[in-house]
Design a protein around this motif. Sequence first.
Motif, mmCIF file in Angstrom:
data_model
loop_
_atom_site.group_PDB
_atom_site.id
_atom_site.type_symbol
_atom_site.label_atom_id
_atom_site.label_comp_id
_atom_site.label_asym_id
_atom_site.label_seq_id
_atom_site.Cartn_x
_atom_site.Cartn_y
_atom_site.Cartn_z
ATOM 1 N N VAL A 86 0.785 -0.995 -0.093
ATOM 2 C CA VAL A 86 0.136 0.054 -0.038
ATOM 3 C C VAL A 86 0.784 1.155 0.139
ATOM 4 C CG1 VAL A 86 -1.837 1.222 1.285
ATOM 5 C CG2 VAL A 86 -1.725 -1.407 1.354
ATOM 6 N N HIS A 87 0.590 2.197 -0.873
ATOM 7 C CA HIS A 87 1.412 3.236 -1.157
ATOM 8 C C HIS A 87 0.854 4.457 -0.237
ATOM 9 C CE1 HIS A 87 3.982 1.864 -4.156
ATOM 10 N NE2 HIS A 87 3.034 1.612 -4.844
ATOM 11 N N LYS A 88 1.382 5.083 0.755
ATOM 12 C CA LYS A 88 1.028 6.035 1.703
ATOM 13 C C LYS A 88 1.023 7.272 0.775
ATOM 14 C CE LYS A 88 2.238 6.080 6.004
ATOM 15 N NZ LYS A 88 3.215 6.102 6.858
ATOM 16 N N PRO A 89 -0.053 8.085 0.631
ATOM 17 C CA PRO A 89 0.063 9.387 0.104
ATOM 18 C C PRO A 89 0.763 10.402 0.778
ATOM 19 C CG PRO A 89 -2.164 8.982 1.295
ATOM 20 C CD PRO A 89 -1.458 7.783 1.422
ATOM 21 N N ALA A 90 1.408 11.077 0.118
ATOM 22 C CA ALA A 90 2.627 12.146 0.673
ATOM 23 C C ALA A 90 1.771 13.236 1.391
ATOM 24 C CB ALA A 90 3.308 12.770 -0.518
ATOM 25 N N GLY A 91 0.499 13.132 1.106
ATOM 26 C CA GLY A 91 -0.168 14.463 1.753
ATOM 27 C C GLY A 91 -0.035 15.598 0.907
ATOM 28 N N LEU A 92 0.420 15.621 -0.299
ATOM 29 C CA LEU A 92 0.412 16.886 -1.191
ATOM 30 C C LEU A 92 -1.022 16.760 -1.997
ATOM 31 C CD1 LEU A 92 4.356 16.655 -2.081
ATOM 32 C CD2 LEU A 92 3.242 18.209 -0.318
ATOM 33 N N ARG A 93 -1.408 17.735 -2.302
ATOM 34 C CA ARG A 93 -2.421 18.041 -3.325
ATOM 35 C C ARG A 93 -1.870 17.767 -4.609
ATOM 36 N NH1 ARG A 93 -5.249 22.843 -0.234
ATOM 37 N NH2 ARG A 93 -6.465 21.504 1.394
ATOM 38 N N ASN A 94 -0.838 18.530 -4.867
ATOM 39 C CA ASN A 94 -0.082 18.739 -6.016
ATOM 40 C C ASN A 94 1.423 18.026 -6.071
ATOM 41 O OD1 ASN A 94 0.901 18.898 -8.786
ATOM 42 N ND2 ASN A 94 0.301 20.929 -8.836
ATOM 43 N N PRO A 95 1.751 16.623 -5.797
ATOM 44 C CA PRO A 95 3.150 16.648 -5.700
ATOM 45 C C PRO A 95 4.063 17.044 -6.958
ATOM 46 C CG PRO A 95 1.487 14.451 -5.877
ATOM 47 C CD PRO A 95 0.735 15.659 -5.859
ATOM 48 N N GLY A 96 3.513 17.010 -8.051
ATOM 49 C CA GLY A 96 4.435 17.326 -8.853
ATOM 50 C C GLY A 96 4.884 18.860 -9.161
ATOM 51 N N GLY A 97 3.979 19.615 -8.665
ATOM 52 C CA GLY A 97 4.312 21.237 -8.553
ATOM 53 C C GLY A 97 5.048 21.486 -7.215
ATOM 54 N N ALA A 98 4.959 20.727 -6.318
ATOM 55 C CA ALA A 98 5.592 20.679 -5.011
ATOM 56 C C ALA A 98 7.060 20.480 -5.317
ATOM 57 C CB ALA A 98 5.114 19.743 -3.926
ATOM 58 N N VAL A 99 7.250 19.333 -6.330
ATOM 59 C CA VAL A 99 8.800 18.976 -6.469
ATOM 60 C C VAL A 99 9.213 20.259 -7.532
ATOM 61 C CG1 VAL A 99 9.879 17.317 -7.760
ATOM 62 C CG2 VAL A 99 8.571 16.455 -6.378
ATOM 63 N N ARG A 100 8.530 20.495 -8.456
ATOM 64 C CA ARG A 100 8.898 21.499 -9.488
ATOM 65 C C ARG A 100 9.363 22.779 -8.733
ATOM 66 N NH1 ARG A 100 4.891 19.399 -12.492
ATOM 67 N NH2 ARG A 100 3.330 21.417 -11.855
ATOM 68 N N GLY A 101 8.465 23.059 -7.533
ATOM 69 C CA GLY A 101 8.808 24.423 -6.795
ATOM 70 C C GLY A 101 10.028 24.173 -6.196
ATOM 71 N N MET A 102 10.299 23.038 -5.708
ATOM 72 C CA MET A 102 11.605 22.956 -4.738
ATOM 73 C C MET A 102 12.576 23.064 -6.005
ATOM 74 S SD MET A 102 12.708 19.843 -2.558
ATOM 75 C CE MET A 102 13.455 18.593 -3.442
ATOM 76 N N GLY A 103 12.637 22.460 -7.035
ATOM 77 C CA GLY A 103 13.621 22.407 -8.049
ATOM 78 C C GLY A 103 14.016 23.819 -8.269
ATOM 79 N N ALA A 104 12.928 24.607 -8.841
ATOM 80 C CA ALA A 104 12.959 25.928 -9.087
ATOM 81 C C ALA A 104 13.702 26.742 -7.946
ATOM 82 C CB ALA A 104 11.491 26.664 -9.682
ATOM 83 N N ALA A 105 13.354 26.426 -6.755
ATOM 84 C CA ALA A 105 13.594 27.261 -5.633
ATOM 85 C C ALA A 105 15.428 26.946 -5.678
ATOM 86 C CB ALA A 105 13.111 26.867 -4.497
#
Length: 122
Positions: A5-24
Amino acid sequence: MSAPVHKPAGLRNPGGAVRGMGAAGLLVEGLVLLLALLPLAKLGHGDNTAAIWVCVGLAVACFLLCGLLKRSWAWTAGLVVQVVLLAGGFLHWSLLALGIVFGPAWLYVLYVRRSVYANKPD
């Protein structure tokens, strides 16, 4: 046994969060590269023209890649920026120092990206 079972990360938009971290990360790196121009120009011994142009080029690349992280090739291009920064150590030792700082930071960003996408529900 049941399927894992994959536990959800709790992020509404995980791709956007990762892109935001990369952009920062790329934004901070680009700003640091621009801040490195003045010491390279004023305090360097000898001709640092090539090192200055490498700094300018890498800063521009960082800023451009910030907006392109929706494309998968941009993540690889971010890694190429880190390799070029490390190789710039042959021009000036400070570029190597920046590569030692930002290279592992970018590897961590890629690790988080891989982890978030690995736990993404199907």
